[in-house]
Design a protein around this motif. Structure first.
Motif, PDB file in Angstrom:
ATOM      1  N   GLY A 159       6.354  -4.214  -0.364  1.00  0.00           N
ATOM      2  CA  GLY A 159       7.819  -3.993  -0.014  1.00  0.00           C
ATOM      3  C   GLY A 159       7.967  -2.359  -0.205  1.00  0.00           C
ATOM      4  O   GLY A 159       9.107  -1.809   0.038  1.00  0.00           O
ATOM      5  N   ASP A 160       6.845  -1.559  -0.452  1.00  0.00           N
ATOM      6  CA  ASP A 160       6.794  -0.104  -0.822  1.00  0.00           C
ATOM      7  C   ASP A 160       6.640   0.602   0.550  1.00  0.00           C
ATOM      8  O   ASP A 160       5.321   0.425   1.045  1.00  0.00           O
ATOM      9  CB  ASP A 160       5.639   0.116  -1.853  1.00  0.00           C
ATOM     10  CG  ASP A 160       5.856   1.831  -2.321  1.00  0.00           C
ATOM     11  OD1 ASP A 160       6.634   2.589  -1.623  1.00  0.00           O
ATOM     12  OD2 ASP A 160       5.002   1.999  -3.048  1.00  0.00           O
ATOM     13  N   PRO A 161       7.649   1.365   1.192  1.00  0.00           N
ATOM     14  CA  PRO A 161       7.348   1.907   2.445  1.00  0.00           C
ATOM     15  C   PRO A 161       6.164   2.870   2.350  1.00  0.00           C
ATOM     16  O   PRO A 161       5.675   3.312   3.515  1.00  0.00           O
ATOM     17  CB  PRO A 161       8.764   2.477   2.748  1.00  0.00           C
ATOM     18  CG  PRO A 161       9.693   2.704   1.330  1.00  0.00           C
ATOM     19  CD  PRO A 161       9.009   1.514   0.900  1.00  0.00           C
ATOM     20  N   ASP A 162       5.934   3.585   0.963  1.00  0.00           N
ATOM     21  CA  ASP A 162       5.028   4.676   0.933  1.00  0.00           C
ATOM     22  C   ASP A 162       3.260   4.063   0.780  1.00  0.00           C
ATOM     23  O   ASP A 162       2.843   4.664   0.738  1.00  0.00           O
ATOM     24  CB  ASP A 162       5.309   5.407  -0.050  1.00  0.00           C
ATOM     25  CG  ASP A 162       6.732   6.200   0.161  1.00  0.00           C
ATOM     26  OD1 ASP A 162       6.915   6.593   1.293  1.00  0.00           O
ATOM     27  OD2 ASP A 162       7.367   6.284  -0.778  1.00  0.00           O
ATOM     28  N   ALA A 163       3.316   2.801   0.885  1.00  0.00           N
ATOM     29  CA  ALA A 163       2.016   2.037   0.337  1.00  0.00           C
ATOM     30  C   ALA A 163       1.600   1.475   1.704  1.00  0.00           C
ATOM     31  O   ALA A 163       2.328   0.808   2.685  1.00  0.00           O
ATOM     32  CB  ALA A 163       2.172   0.948  -0.728  1.00  0.00           C
ATOM     33  N   TYR A 164       0.389   1.746   2.192  1.00  0.00           N
ATOM     34  CA  TYR A 164      -0.136   0.887   3.391  1.00  0.00           C
ATOM     35  C   TYR A 164       0.704   1.146   4.487  1.00  0.00           C
ATOM     36  O   TYR A 164       0.984   0.109   5.170  1.00  0.00           O
ATOM     37  CB  TYR A 164      -0.532  -0.592   3.005  1.00  0.00           C
ATOM     38  CG  TYR A 164      -1.375  -0.709   1.667  1.00  0.00           C
ATOM     39  CD1 TYR A 164      -2.758  -0.604   1.936  1.00  0.00           C
ATOM     40  CD2 TYR A 164      -0.940  -1.016   0.630  1.00  0.00           C
ATOM     41  CE1 TYR A 164      -3.553  -0.927   0.621  1.00  0.00           C
ATOM     42  CE2 TYR A 164      -1.728  -1.411  -0.454  1.00  0.00           C
ATOM     43  CZ  TYR A 164      -3.038  -1.113  -0.498  1.00  0.00           C
ATOM     44  OH  TYR A 164      -3.858  -1.410  -1.524  1.00  0.00           O
ATOM     45  N   ARG A 165       1.017   2.414   4.891  1.00  0.00           N
ATOM     46  CA  ARG A 165       1.797   2.766   6.056  1.00  0.00           C
ATOM     47  C   ARG A 165       1.633   2.131   7.171  1.00  0.00           C
ATOM     48  O   ARG A 165       2.318   1.950   8.042  1.00  0.00           O
ATOM     49  CB  ARG A 165       1.911   4.301   6.118  1.00  0.00           C
ATOM     50  CG  ARG A 165       2.716   4.731   4.762  1.00  0.00           C
ATOM     51  CD  ARG A 165       3.215   6.345   4.982  1.00  0.00           C
ATOM     52  NE  ARG A 165       3.736   6.901   3.947  1.00  0.00           N
ATOM     53  CZ  ARG A 165       4.217   8.070   3.835  1.00  0.00           C
ATOM     54  NH1 ARG A 165       4.189   8.931   5.431  1.00  0.00           N
ATOM     55  NH2 ARG A 165       4.865   8.464   2.843  1.00  0.00           N
ATOM     56  N   GLU A 166       0.250   1.925   7.477  1.00  0.00           N
ATOM     57  CA  GLU A 166      -0.444   1.256   8.756  1.00  0.00           C
ATOM     58  C   GLU A 166      -0.432  -0.304   8.806  1.00  0.00           C
ATOM     59  O   GLU A 166      -0.777  -0.845   9.908  1.00  0.00           O
ATOM     60  CB  GLU A 166      -1.637   1.865   8.957  1.00  0.00           C
ATOM     61  CG  GLU A 166      -1.841   3.269   9.167  1.00  0.00           C
ATOM     62  CD  GLU A 166      -0.906   4.207  10.019  1.00  0.00           C
ATOM     63  OE1 GLU A 166      -0.957   3.275  11.076  1.00  0.00           O
ATOM     64  OE2 GLU A 166      -0.371   5.082   9.622  1.00  0.00           O
ATOM     65  N   ALA A 167       0.047  -0.904   7.661  1.00  0.00           N
ATOM     66  CA  ALA A 167       0.135  -2.496   7.765  1.00  0.00           C
ATOM     67  C   ALA A 167       1.589  -2.911   7.931  1.00  0.00           C
ATOM     68  O   ALA A 167       1.344  -4.156   7.562  1.00  0.00           O
ATOM     69  CB  ALA A 167      -0.389  -2.793   6.131  1.00  0.00           C
ATOM     70  N   GLY A 168       2.320  -2.441   8.825  1.00  0.00           N
ATOM     71  CA  GLY A 168       3.530  -3.182   9.096  1.00  0.00           C
ATOM     72  C   GLY A 168       4.613  -2.601   8.129  1.00  0.00           C
ATOM     73  O   GLY A 168       4.715  -1.930   7.368  1.00  0.00           O
ATOM     74  N   ASP A 169       5.724  -2.973   8.703  1.00  0.00           N
ATOM     75  CA  ASP A 169       7.102  -2.666   8.126  1.00  0.00           C
ATOM     76  C   ASP A 169       7.153  -3.465   6.894  1.00  0.00           C
ATOM     77  O   ASP A 169       6.744  -4.568   6.714  1.00  0.00           O
ATOM     78  CB  ASP A 169       8.075  -3.159   8.914  1.00  0.00           C
ATOM     79  CG  ASP A 169       8.386  -2.757  10.218  1.00  0.00           C
ATOM     80  OD1 ASP A 169       7.859  -1.478  10.203  1.00  0.00           O
ATOM     81  OD2 ASP A 169       8.733  -3.130  11.256  1.00  0.00           O
ATOM     82  N   PRO A 170       7.691  -2.791   5.636  1.00  0.00           N
ATOM     83  CA  PRO A 170       7.752  -3.177   4.514  1.00  0.00           C
ATOM     84  C   PRO A 170       8.383  -4.704   4.174  1.00  0.00           C
ATOM     85  O   PRO A 170       9.536  -4.540   5.117  1.00  0.00           O
ATOM     86  CB  PRO A 170       8.477  -2.030   3.581  1.00  0.00           C
ATOM     87  CG  PRO A 170       8.346  -0.643   4.289  1.00  0.00           C
ATOM     88  CD  PRO A 170       8.313  -1.504   5.947  1.00  0.00           C
TER      89      PRO A 170
END
Length: 291
Positions: A159-170
């Motif tokens: 749910g963190d928009p700053d984590a794994y940004r290339e892995a899809g929408d939070p």
């Protein structure tokens, strides 16, 4: 609800999904929920545990493909969807001292790297509830412990928009549970019930060895006795791993249904209000949707 409830169950190997929470999953599927089993490894280094199939060179040479086919059968029986995370089985090291784990295996991967494909799956499937193992792995297999670590990391990061940004929408799952299917209270109850019926219990020596290890906090008991037979069918589908005449099938289903008709869980994260003890993994989520 305007959308279907979604449950993700994260497991280490093919067969784990059928021995931990399978009746719960079968129940929720038949009640209309979407259930996705995530299998972290292919079980490539697992031994053939069914004595009836041991020593077969064709099975040993093709264990990876065979275990995938077994998973397909179990998935169909339970009615769940299933995804492979793509890591390589670590095996169960034996010896004193223990040998090092293989360089390519799941358990030696950095958690932040191993969590990325699970975060991606969480954001695609968008589960409301995630189940996995506790910090001991349920039992101390290196892949089970790594599954715990990766599942918790992914739950917190999805749910963190700053984590794994290339892995899809939070997407933030709302509840995280640990499977707690083997408690001393459950084993004692089944053991006593077998003796009271004049039947031989398989748990006597096990209870003698139990010792004084602390018990986990069981917060949630999901009634699912109507699905115990499906659970067993799914487990038996993993033919290389499970002897249908073995230890796990020595308690008659009618005894299990009468004495312990639930599968049990430990709630460790909740972003919704819920009252403990629970009888539903979606407790609080259903209520929030109706508010």
């Amino acid at each position: 609800m305007s959308e279907r409830l979604r449950l993700m169950a994260v497991h280490a190997h093919p067969d784990d999904e059928s021995s931990k929470g399978a009746a719960t999953m079968a129940r929720y599927v038949r009640e209309g929920a979407e259930v996705l089993v995530v299998t972290c490894t292919g079980g490539e280094r697992g031994s053939v545990l069914n004595p009836k199939l041991q020593g077969n060179p064709e099975i040993e040479e093709n264990i990876h493909e065979i275990r995938r086919a077994e998973m397909d059968k179990a998935r169909e029986i339970l009615g769940v969807d299933q995804a492979w995370l793509g890591f390589v089985d670590s095996g169960l090291p034996e010896g004193d001292p223990l040998p090092p784990l293989p360089d390519d295996c799941f358990a030696v991967q950095p958690v932040e790297k191993a969590a990325e494909p699970l975060v991606r799956l969480m954001r695609e499937f968008r589960p409301h509830v995630v189940t996995t193992y506790d910090e001991n792995g349920g039992y101390p297999h290196p892949d089970h412990i790594q599954t715990h670590q990766v599942s918790v990391a992914a739950f917190d990061a999805a749910g963190d928009p700053d984590a794994y940004r290339e892995a899809g929408d939070p997407w933030q799952p709302l509840k995280l549970y640990y499977n707690q299917g083997i408690s001393k209270a459950r084993i004692e109850a089944l053991h006593a019930a077998m003796l009271a019926r004049g039947l031989e219990s398989p748990y006597g020596e096990w209870l003698e060895r139990w010792g004084d290890r602390p018990e986990r906090d069981i917060t949630t008991k999901v009634p699912c006795a109507d699905y115990f037979e499906l659970r067993d069918q799914a487990l038996i589908a993993h033919a290389t791993q499970v002897d249908p005449d073995g230890f796990w099938f020595r308690i008659p289903l009618d005894v299990q249904r009468d004495v312990w008709p639930t599968e049990d869980y430990e709630l460790v994260r909740s972003l919704v209000d819920t009252e403990l003890p629970e009888d539903d993994l979606f407790a609080g989520i259903r209520q929030a949707a109706k508010a």
